[in-house]
Design a protein around this motif. Structure first.
Motif, PDB file in Angstrom:
ATOM      1  N   LEU A 129       0.837  -1.206   0.000  1.00 15.82           N
ATOM      2  CA  LEU A 129       0.000   0.000   0.000  1.00 15.82           C
ATOM      3  C   LEU A 129       0.870   1.254   0.000  1.00 15.82           C
ATOM      4  O   LEU A 129       0.616   2.191  -0.758  1.00 15.82           O
ATOM      5  CB  LEU A 129      -0.942  -0.006   1.201  1.00 15.82           C
ATOM      6  N   ALA A 130       1.893   1.265   0.848  1.00 14.09           N
ATOM      7  CA  ALA A 130       2.794   2.428   0.908  1.00 14.09           C
ATOM      8  C   ALA A 130       3.464   2.663  -0.442  1.00 14.09           C
ATOM      9  O   ALA A 130       3.534   3.805  -0.918  1.00 14.09           O
ATOM     10  CB  ALA A 130       3.837   2.221   2.003  1.00 14.09           C
ATOM     11  N   THR A 131       3.925   1.599  -1.073  1.00 18.54           N
ATOM     12  CA  THR A 131       4.564   1.713  -2.386  1.00 18.54           C
ATOM     13  C   THR A 131       3.570   2.215  -3.428  1.00 18.54           C
ATOM     14  O   THR A 131       3.879   3.122  -4.216  1.00 18.54           O
ATOM     15  CB  THR A 131       5.147   0.349  -2.819  1.00 18.54           C
ATOM     16  N   SER A 132       2.384   1.652  -3.424  1.00 19.08           N
ATOM     17  CA  SER A 132       1.359   2.040  -4.408  1.00 19.08           C
ATOM     18  C   SER A 132       0.929   3.491  -4.234  1.00 19.08           C
ATOM     19  O   SER A 132       0.827   4.239  -5.214  1.00 19.08           O
ATOM     20  CB  SER A 132       0.144   1.120  -4.297  1.00 19.08           C
ATOM     21  N   LEU A 133       0.677   3.893  -2.998  1.00 21.98           N
ATOM     22  CA  LEU A 133       0.267   5.281  -2.758  1.00 21.98           C
ATOM     23  C   LEU A 133       1.378   6.255  -3.125  1.00 21.98           C
ATOM     24  O   LEU A 133       1.112   7.331  -3.671  1.00 21.98           O
ATOM     25  CB  LEU A 133      -0.162   5.475  -1.307  1.00 21.98           C
ATOM     26  N   SER A 134       2.613   5.886  -2.850  1.00 19.66           N
ATOM     27  CA  SER A 134       3.739   6.737  -3.224  1.00 19.66           C
ATOM     28  C   SER A 134       3.809   6.911  -4.742  1.00 19.66           C
ATOM     29  O   SER A 134       4.020   8.022  -5.239  1.00 19.66           O
ATOM     30  CB  SER A 134       5.044   6.137  -2.698  1.00 19.66           C
ATOM     31  N   MET A 135       3.611   5.826  -5.481  1.00 22.63           N
ATOM     32  CA  MET A 135       3.611   5.901  -6.949  1.00 22.63           C
ATOM     33  C   MET A 135       2.488   6.807  -7.448  1.00 22.63           C
ATOM     34  O   MET A 135       2.702   7.641  -8.332  1.00 22.63           O
ATOM     35  CB  MET A 135       3.456   4.502  -7.546  1.00 22.63           C
ATOM     36  N   LEU A 136       1.303   6.639  -6.891  1.00 24.31           N
ATOM     37  CA  LEU A 136       0.163   7.457  -7.313  1.00 24.31           C
ATOM     38  C   LEU A 136       0.379   8.926  -6.970  1.00 24.31           C
ATOM     39  O   LEU A 136       0.062   9.823  -7.760  1.00 24.31           O
ATOM     40  CB  LEU A 136      -1.128   6.938  -6.675  1.00 24.31           C
ATOM     41  N   ARG A 137       0.927   9.168  -5.788  1.00 29.06           N
ATOM     42  CA  ARG A 137       1.188  10.555  -5.380  1.00 29.06           C
ATOM     43  C   ARG A 137       2.220  11.200  -6.296  1.00 29.06           C
ATOM     44  O   ARG A 137       2.048  12.346  -6.731  1.00 29.06           O
ATOM     45  CB  ARG A 137       1.656  10.586  -3.930  1.00 29.06           C
ATOM     46  N   GLN A 138       3.294  10.481  -6.601  1.00 28.86           N
ATOM     47  CA  GLN A 138       4.317  11.023  -7.503  1.00 28.86           C
ATOM     48  C   GLN A 138       3.729  11.358  -8.865  1.00 28.86           C
ATOM     49  O   GLN A 138       4.040  12.399  -9.445  1.00 28.86           O
ATOM     50  CB  GLN A 138       5.479  10.042  -7.650  1.00 28.86           C
ATOM     51  N   ARG A 139       2.858  10.497  -9.352  1.00 33.53           N
ATOM     52  CA  ARG A 139       2.204  10.745 -10.637  1.00 33.53           C
ATOM     53  C   ARG A 139       1.342  11.993 -10.574  1.00 33.53           C
ATOM     54  O   ARG A 139       1.382  12.844 -11.457  1.00 33.53           O
ATOM     55  CB  ARG A 139       1.366   9.516 -11.032  1.00 33.53           C
ATOM     56  N   ALA A 140       0.569  12.100  -9.505  1.00 35.83           N
ATOM     57  CA  ALA A 140      -0.301  13.270  -9.347  1.00 35.83           C
ATOM     58  C   ALA A 140       0.517  14.553  -9.214  1.00 35.83           C
ATOM     59  O   ALA A 140       0.161  15.586  -9.778  1.00 35.83           O
ATOM     60  CB  ALA A 140      -1.208  13.088  -8.131  1.00 35.83           C
ATOM     61  N   GLU A 141       1.614  14.486  -8.495  1.00 38.05           N
ATOM     62  CA  GLU A 141       2.431  15.680  -8.288  1.00 38.05           C
ATOM     63  C   GLU A 141       3.197  16.091  -9.536  1.00 38.05           C
ATOM     64  O   GLU A 141       3.583  17.246  -9.668  1.00 38.05           O
ATOM     65  CB  GLU A 141       3.385  15.469  -7.106  1.00 38.05           C
ATOM     66  N   ASP A 143       1.847  15.916 -12.552  1.00 36.90           N
ATOM     67  CA  ASP A 143       0.847  16.291 -13.553  1.00 36.90           C
ATOM     68  C   ASP A 143       0.279  17.659 -13.200  1.00 36.90           C
ATOM     69  O   ASP A 143      -0.328  17.838 -12.155  1.00 36.90           O
ATOM     70  CB  ASP A 143      -0.270  15.247 -13.570  1.00 36.90           C
ATOM     71  N   SER A 144       0.461  18.628 -14.078  1.00 39.30           N
ATOM     72  CA  SER A 144      -0.005  19.988 -13.807  1.00 39.30           C
ATOM     73  C   SER A 144      -1.523  20.061 -13.632  1.00 39.30           C
ATOM     74  O   SER A 144      -2.030  21.000 -13.026  1.00 39.30           O
ATOM     75  CB  SER A 144       0.435  20.944 -14.908  1.00 39.30           C
ATOM     76  N   ARG A 145      -2.259  19.068 -14.124  1.00 40.61           N
ATOM     77  CA  ARG A 145      -3.711  19.095 -13.976  1.00 40.61           C
ATOM     78  C   ARG A 145      -4.140  18.942 -12.520  1.00 40.61           C
ATOM     79  O   ARG A 145      -5.255  19.295 -12.158  1.00 40.61           O
ATOM     80  CB  ARG A 145      -4.361  18.003 -14.823  1.00 40.61           C
ATOM     81  N   THR A 146      -3.262  18.414 -11.650  1.00 40.57           N
ATOM     82  CA  THR A 146      -3.614  18.273 -10.244  1.00 40.57           C
ATOM     83  C   THR A 146      -3.368  19.570  -9.481  1.00 40.57           C
ATOM     84  O   THR A 146      -3.731  19.694  -8.329  1.00 40.57           O
ATOM     85  CB  THR A 146      -2.836  17.123  -9.559  1.00 40.57           C
ATOM     86  N   ASP A 147      -2.747  20.534 -10.136  1.00 44.51           N
ATOM     87  CA  ASP A 147      -2.564  21.855  -9.539  1.00 44.51           C
ATOM     88  C   ASP A 147      -3.791  22.667  -9.918  1.00 44.51           C
ATOM     89  O   ASP A 147      -3.985  23.023 -11.064  1.00 44.51           O
ATOM     90  CB  ASP A 147      -1.295  22.504 -10.095  1.00 44.51           C
ATOM     91  N   ARG A 148      -4.640  22.950  -8.950  1.00 48.30           N
ATOM     92  CA  ARG A 148      -5.932  23.559  -9.264  1.00 48.30           C
ATOM     93  C   ARG A 148      -5.808  24.897  -9.966  1.00 48.30           C
ATOM     94  O   ARG A 148      -6.714  25.321 -10.661  1.00 48.30           O
ATOM     95  CB  ARG A 148      -6.798  23.653  -8.021  1.00 48.30           C
ATOM     96  N   ARG A 149      -4.694  25.553  -9.838  1.00 46.18           N
ATOM     97  CA  ARG A 149      -4.508  26.802 -10.575  1.00 46.18           C
ATOM     98  C   ARG A 149      -4.460  26.531 -12.057  1.00 46.18           C
ATOM     99  O   ARG A 149      -4.876  27.340 -12.875  1.00 46.18           O
ATOM    100  CB  ARG A 149      -3.240  27.509 -10.113  1.00 46.18           C
ATOM    101  N   GLU A 150      -3.926  25.363 -12.447  1.00 43.78           N
ATOM    102  CA  GLU A 150      -3.851  24.991 -13.860  1.00 43.78           C
ATOM    103  C   GLU A 150      -5.192  24.524 -14.393  1.00 43.78           C
ATOM    104  O   GLU A 150      -5.500  24.747 -15.558  1.00 43.78           O
ATOM    105  CB  GLU A 150      -2.803  23.887 -14.061  1.00 43.78           C
ATOM    106  N   VAL A 151      -5.989  23.883 -13.595  1.00 45.76           N
ATOM    107  CA  VAL A 151      -7.272  23.324 -14.028  1.00 45.76           C
ATOM    108  C   VAL A 151      -8.166  24.417 -14.586  1.00 45.76           C
ATOM    109  O   VAL A 151      -8.823  24.237 -15.608  1.00 45.76           O
ATOM    110  CB  VAL A 151      -7.966  22.596 -12.858  1.00 45.76           C
ATOM    111  N   PHE A 152      -8.203  25.560 -13.942  1.00 43.76           N
ATOM    112  CA  PHE A 152      -9.139  26.605 -14.335  1.00 43.76           C
ATOM    113  C   PHE A 152      -8.621  27.511 -15.451  1.00 43.76           C
ATOM    114  O   PHE A 152      -9.306  28.402 -15.885  1.00 43.76           O
ATOM    115  CB  PHE A 152      -9.541  27.436 -13.106  1.00 43.76           C
TER     116      PHE A 152
END
Length: 154
Positions: A129-141, A143-152
């Motif tokens: 779980l720790a490994t998987s969440l770390s991978m998902l978090r790194q992917r999200a971080e 990706d500029s789409r996860t920065d809400r300033r970029e979304v809008f």
């Protein structure tokens, strides 16, 4: 096939409940909200940091981060100094009171997380779980789409 929407719901609800439990216990036992604990942990790990770096790490706005640092500074847990490399920013570091508050609170957080997570999941599952969440978090971080300033902006 895993229902990703249900998985998302479970993640959000779990995070909310864990956050609330940890926040309540830290406030009651240490007069330290969980958000401030997280800021102190980040600052401890990085030595000295800019408000911008804290904002990015916490995925919140610079304005909200600056207000949070103001509260920590008022409580005597951090200090700001001029950034010698950039006059537009300041550097934030832990004070001895901040170090003490963090040191005192860490065992409380660990005990609570062990109660709600560590004692429930077998070690192998927890490691995965720790490994998987770390991978998902790194992917999200990354990706500029996860920065809400970029979304809008689109």
């Amino acid at each position: 096939m895993t229902d990703l929407t249900a998985l998302f719901t479970d993640l959000v609800r779990l995070e909310t409940r864990l956050y609330n439990v940890l926040d309540a216990r830290l406030k009651a036992e240490h007069e330290l909200p969980l958000g401030q604990f997280e800021f102190l942990r980040f600052i401890e790990a990085h030595g000295t940091t800019r408000v911008f770096d804290l904002a990015r790490a916490m995925a919140i706005t610079v304005g909200a981060t600056s207000k949070a640092v103001d509260r920590l500074e008022s409580a005597g847990r951090v200090r700001r100094t001029a950034n010698p490399d950039d006059r537009r920013s300041s550097l934030v570091a832990l004070t001895p009171d901040g170090e003490h508050a963090l040191t005192a609170a860490k065992p409380t957080v660990e005990a609570e997380l062990n109660t709600w997570v560590g004692s429930i999941l077998p070690t192998e599952v927890l490691d995965q779980l720790a490994t998987s969440l770390s991978m998902l978090r790194q992917r999200a971080e990354s990706d500029s789409r996860t920065d809400r300033r970029e979304v809008f902006k689109t």
